[in-house]
Scaffold this motif. Structure first.
Motif, short mmCIF file in Angstrom:
data_model
loop_
_atom_site.label_atom_id
_atom_site.label_comp_id
_atom_site.label_asym_id
_atom_site.label_seq_id
_atom_site.Cartn_x
_atom_site.Cartn_y
_atom_site.Cartn_z
N UNK A 140 -25.77 67.33 21.63
CA UNK A 140 -25.19 68.67 21.76
C UNK A 140 -23.86 68.66 22.51
N UNK A 141 -23.06 67.65 22.27
CA UNK A 141 -21.75 67.63 22.91
C UNK A 141 -20.77 68.51 22.14
N UNK A 142 -19.80 69.04 22.86
CA UNK A 142 -18.72 69.79 22.23
C UNK A 142 -19.16 71.02 21.49
N UNK A 143 -18.67 71.12 20.25
CA UNK A 143 -18.87 72.32 19.43
C UNK A 143 -20.34 72.57 19.12
N UNK A 144 -21.16 71.52 19.06
CA UNK A 144 -22.57 71.74 18.74
C UNK A 144 -23.29 72.50 19.86
N UNK A 169 -36.45 78.60 18.35
CA UNK A 169 -35.40 78.10 19.24
C UNK A 169 -34.78 76.79 18.76
N UNK A 170 -35.44 76.08 17.87
CA UNK A 170 -34.89 74.86 17.28
C UNK A 170 -35.06 74.87 15.76
N UNK A 202 -22.86 78.12 14.20
CA UNK A 202 -24.30 78.12 13.94
C UNK A 202 -24.63 77.21 12.77
N UNK A 203 -23.87 77.29 11.71
CA UNK A 203 -24.11 76.44 10.54
C UNK A 203 -23.98 74.97 10.93
N UNK A 204 -22.95 74.63 11.71
CA UNK A 204 -22.77 73.24 12.15
C UNK A 204 -23.98 72.78 12.96
N UNK A 205 -24.48 73.63 13.85
CA UNK A 205 -25.66 73.28 14.64
C UNK A 205 -26.89 73.10 13.75
N UNK A 212 -30.14 67.23 10.02
CA UNK A 212 -29.86 65.80 9.88
C UNK A 212 -30.64 64.99 10.91
N UNK A 213 -30.70 65.46 12.15
CA UNK A 213 -31.43 64.77 13.21
C UNK A 213 -32.92 64.68 12.88
N UNK A 214 -33.40 65.59 12.05
CA UNK A 214 -34.82 65.62 11.70
C UNK A 214 -35.10 65.11 10.29
N UNK A 215 -34.13 64.39 9.71
CA UNK A 215 -34.35 63.69 8.44
C UNK A 215 -34.35 64.55 7.21
#
Length: 124
Positions: free
Chosen positions: A31-35, A52-53, A110-113, A119-122
């Motif tokens: 969660x660095x930067x823009x995320x 929340x996720x 929000x879309x980027x997050x 992606x982090x969850x496959x």
């Protein structure tokens, strides 16, 4: 629904245990930067219905479902839903109203997050 978190090798994990016998671990992207800004905007504007996720709630569907894969619901679909609302068509949560007070910049964050979370969850 029970929620508990932990960290493994610097990766934040959130385990979500529903009333069913299954549990799903949700990996949080870096969660660095823009995320980080995108996660904050998601928390304020989307989490009440989508979790929340992005795991979903009784009010709205999970964004970690293959239905929200970029090849099925692209970024434009997310943008349109936030601005104009969306008719219920994959889930039985009812129609989604437009998100009040969300800016175009927040929608992009929000879309980027959400995409990083997927992606982090496959999902892709």
């Amino acid at each position: 629904m029970n929620v508990f978190g932990r960290s493994i090798l610097g990766i934040s994990l959130l385990a979500v245990a529903s009333t069913s016998a299954t549990a799903q671990e949700i990996r949080e992207p870096d969660l660095s930067g823009a995320l980080a800004t995108g996660k904050f905007a998601f928390t304020v504007k989307c989490a009440a219905c989508h979790g929340d996720r992005g795991q979903g709630t009784e009010k709205g569907p999970p964004f970690l479902s293959k239905i929200y894969h970029p090849g099925h619901h692209g970024d434009a679909a997310f943008r349109n839903a936030a601005r104009n609302g969306a008719r219920a068509h994959h889930w039985k949560f009812g129609d989604m109203p437009p998100v009040e007070g969300v800016t175009d910049a927040q929608i992009d964050q929000i879309i980027a997050y959400v995409r990083a979370l997927q992606q982090a969850n496959g999902l892709f």
